[in-house]
Design a protein around this motif. Structure first.
Motif, PDB file in Angstrom:
ATOM      1  N   UNK A 155       0.777  -1.227   0.000  1.00 60.57           N
ATOM      2  CA  UNK A 155       0.000   0.000   0.000  1.00 60.57           C
ATOM      3  C   UNK A 155       0.809   1.277   0.000  1.00 60.57           C
ATOM      4  N   UNK A 156       2.136   1.177  -0.082  1.00 63.39           N
ATOM      5  CA  UNK A 156       2.995   2.364  -0.079  1.00 63.39           C
ATOM      6  C   UNK A 156       3.565   2.565  -1.484  1.00 63.39           C
ATOM      7  N   UNK A 157       3.585   3.818  -1.939  1.00 61.78           N
ATOM      8  CA  UNK A 157       4.060   4.117  -3.286  1.00 61.78           C
ATOM      9  C   UNK A 157       5.514   3.703  -3.454  1.00 61.78           C
ATOM     10  N   UNK A 158       5.777   2.975  -4.538  1.00 62.16           N
ATOM     11  CA  UNK A 158       7.120   2.520  -4.856  1.00 62.16           C
ATOM     12  C   UNK A 158       7.785   3.492  -5.831  1.00 62.16           C
ATOM     13  N   UNK A 159       9.133   3.520  -5.870  1.00 63.59           N
ATOM     14  CA  UNK A 159       9.816   4.435  -6.782  1.00 63.59           C
ATOM     15  C   UNK A 159       9.448   4.165  -8.241  1.00 63.59           C
ATOM     16  N   UNK A 160       9.268   5.240  -8.983  1.00 64.37           N
ATOM     17  CA  UNK A 160       9.054   5.163 -10.427  1.00 64.37           C
ATOM     18  C   UNK A 160      10.399   5.405 -11.093  1.00 64.37           C
ATOM     19  N   UNK A 162      11.300   6.326 -13.932  1.00 62.47           N
ATOM     20  CA  UNK A 162      11.419   7.490 -14.805  1.00 62.47           C
ATOM     21  C   UNK A 162      11.268   8.810 -14.062  1.00 62.47           C
ATOM     22  N   UNK A 163      10.633   8.775 -12.889  1.00 60.93           N
ATOM     23  CA  UNK A 163      10.343  10.015 -12.171  1.00 60.93           C
ATOM     24  C   UNK A 163      11.146  10.186 -10.895  1.00 60.93           C
ATOM     25  N   UNK A 164      11.571   9.081 -10.277  1.00 58.85           N
ATOM     26  CA  UNK A 164      12.161   9.161  -8.944  1.00 58.85           C
ATOM     27  C   UNK A 164      13.635   8.803  -8.897  1.00 58.85           C
ATOM     28  N   UNK A 165      14.289   8.661 -10.046  1.00 58.68           N
ATOM     29  CA  UNK A 165      15.717   8.348 -10.064  1.00 58.68           C
ATOM     30  C   UNK A 165      16.496   9.658 -10.145  1.00 58.68           C
ATOM     31  N   UNK A 166      17.003  10.129  -9.001  1.00 64.29           N
ATOM     32  CA  UNK A 166      17.688  11.420  -8.951  1.00 64.29           C
ATOM     33  C   UNK A 166      18.946  11.431  -9.810  1.00 64.29           C
ATOM     34  N   UNK A 167      19.541  10.242 -10.032  1.00 58.06           N
ATOM     35  CA  UNK A 167      20.782  10.173 -10.790  1.00 58.06           C
ATOM     36  C   UNK A 167      20.548  10.389 -12.282  1.00 58.06           C
ATOM     37  N   UNK A 190      19.848   6.334   0.884  1.00 59.03           N
ATOM     38  CA  UNK A 190      18.444   5.926   1.003  1.00 59.03           C
ATOM     39  C   UNK A 190      17.547   7.048   1.529  1.00 59.03           C
ATOM     40  N   UNK A 191      18.145   8.068   2.156  1.00 60.07           N
ATOM     41  CA  UNK A 191      17.330   9.167   2.657  1.00 60.07           C
ATOM     42  C   UNK A 191      16.676   9.921   1.496  1.00 60.07           C
ATOM     43  N   UNK A 192      17.239   9.783   0.307  1.00 58.26           N
ATOM     44  CA  UNK A 192      16.666  10.440  -0.870  1.00 58.26           C
ATOM     45  C   UNK A 192      15.217   9.983  -1.103  1.00 58.26           C
ATOM     46  N   UNK A 195      12.657  12.111   0.563  1.00 58.42           N
ATOM     47  CA  UNK A 195      12.379  13.374  -0.111  1.00 58.42           C
ATOM     48  C   UNK A 195      11.440  13.173  -1.296  1.00 58.42           C
ATOM     49  N   UNK A 196      11.504  11.981  -1.932  1.00 59.14           N
ATOM     50  CA  UNK A 196      10.636  11.699  -3.066  1.00 59.14           C
ATOM     51  C   UNK A 196       9.276  11.176  -2.619  1.00 59.14           C
ATOM     52  N   UNK A 197       9.122  10.980  -1.278  1.00 58.39           N
ATOM     53  CA  UNK A 197       7.856  10.486  -0.714  1.00 58.39           C
ATOM     54  C   UNK A 197       7.457   9.130  -1.298  1.00 58.39           C
ATOM     55  N   UNK A 198       8.451   8.239  -1.382  1.00 56.39           N
ATOM     56  CA  UNK A 198       8.203   6.867  -1.822  1.00 56.39           C
ATOM     57  C   UNK A 198       8.716   5.913  -0.745  1.00 56.39           C
ATOM     58  N   UNK A 199       8.420   4.645  -0.907  1.00 56.18           N
ATOM     59  CA  UNK A 199       8.746   3.628   0.085  1.00 56.18           C
ATOM     60  C   UNK A 199      10.252   3.500   0.285  1.00 56.18           C
ATOM     61  N   UNK A 200      10.698   3.737   1.519  1.00 54.46           N
ATOM     62  CA  UNK A 200      12.122   3.598   1.846  1.00 54.46           C
ATOM     63  C   UNK A 200      12.472   2.156   2.191  1.00 54.46           C
TER      64      UNK A 200
END
Length: 332
Positions: A155-160, A162-167, A190-192, A195-200
């Motif tokens: 139920x927690x948003x996972x990284x996308x 295309x949108x959540x890869x800061x690199x 992992x603290x990044x 900031x993206x409000x996705x599942x750590x």
């Protein structure tokens, strides 16, 4: 394609010419239940009860089985469908069709085998692997991925990807959308993810990763999804940094020391099991100066260490050997 008819009791009215050409049976051989002899013996036991059930109940019949193909002298997969039709007088007649599906069946088997191989590779790969859909949304990860990044929280948003890869810089992102793979190596914090409000996924700290994201293309060339792989190189990178730091300390010591410091390389190596006298002889003959500091150069009348490079160890002189080389070799 074979089209056949049979009477209500399930006997061929007349053996179709297409059946005879396909199976190589004669018309006489198909009489009664004779046509069953053209069916693979491993498939016939399951086929006959189903056919007899349809004959008894009038229900439509469908079955896949291997049928002998006389022209190629091989068993080929066929799909058979039959329907009981009744005329105005209530007399029934079976109408059926037999379709050769061997090529399709083999393609399906090959696809299943390929999927099993891929699934085995995906699940047991020692590197983290994750799959994303065409929009970049996370689909699934393998065991190594969960070891590295943690298991997704329900139920927690996972990284996308295309949108959540800061690199991913804009140019790399554009290339990835066009179908070019993206490669990255560096420290990942992992603290990044906070900031993206996705599942750590419960992970802390930093890891040094070597990552690749590659598009998965469909038959028409469009992007069907993405696969990402990540190798944890933290231990190796920390070892490299420790080695670099050690090398820097060594260089500072080498440059600042007032004592003569040198490094000799041997080709071939000198076995330590040899008597001391033989070790010294080979040291003089085979040892070649590979590195030294200015203090050693000045001790031998030179201004720069480079002037001593490629000197043989024996060129340093007998007094030098007595004071340095022989005690060093004697100490093992």
């Amino acid at each position: 394609l074979v089209v056949w008819t049979a009477n209500e009791e399930g006997h061929f009215d007349t053996a179709p010419a297409e059946w005879l050409r396909y199976t190589g049976q004669s018309a006489e051989e198909t009489e009664g239940r004779g046509w069953m002899h053209a069916i693979h013996p491993d498939d016939a036991p399951a086929l006959q009860p189903g056919w007899e059930h349809s004959v008894r109940t009038g229900e439509p019949y469908e079955h896949e089985f291997r049928l002998w193909h006389a022209p190629s002298r091989a068993w080929r997969w066929n799909l058979e469908r039959g329907f009981l039709l009744r005329g105005a007088g209530g007399v029934g007649q079976w109408l059926g069709v037999l379709i050769d599906i061997d090529d399709r069946r083999r393609a399906e088997d090959a696809l299943r085998a390929s999927e099993q191989r891929w699934r085995g590779l995906f699940e047991t790969a020692p590197v983290a692997m994750e799959l994303f859909d065409a929009d970049g949304d996370f689909i699934e990860g393998n065991a190594a991925s969960f070891d590295l990044f943690g298991e997704p929280s329900p139920g927690v948003r996972q990284p996308n990807i295309l949108e959540d890869a800061a690199m991913l810089d804009p140019d790399s992102l554009a290339d990835l959308r066009r179908g070019a793979p993206w490669r990255w190596r560096g420290w990942y914090d992992f603290v990044y993810l906070d900031r993206m409000k996705v599942d750590r996924r419960g992970r802390e700290g930093m890891r040094y990763l070597a990552s690749v994201v590659a598009p998965l293309t469909a038959d028409d060339g469009s992007i069907a999804g993405y696969i990402g792989t990540s190798q944890d190189e933290t231990a190796r990178r920390r070892s490299e940094l420790a080695l670099e730091e050690s090398e820097q300390r060594y260089r500072r010591f080498l440059e600042q020391s007032h004592e003569g410091i040198w490094r000799v390389e041997f080709e071939p190596p000198v076995p330590l099991a040899l008597p001391l006298e033989e070790q010294v002889r080979r040291y003089r003959r085979d040892g070649r100066l590979a590195e030294c500091n200015e203090a050693l150069a000045q001790q031998h009348g030179c201004t720069f260490p480079a002037e001593l490079m490629d000197w043989l160890a024996g060129d340093l002189g007998n007094a030098f050997e007595r004071h340095y080389a022989e005690p060093f070799l004697a100490g093992g």
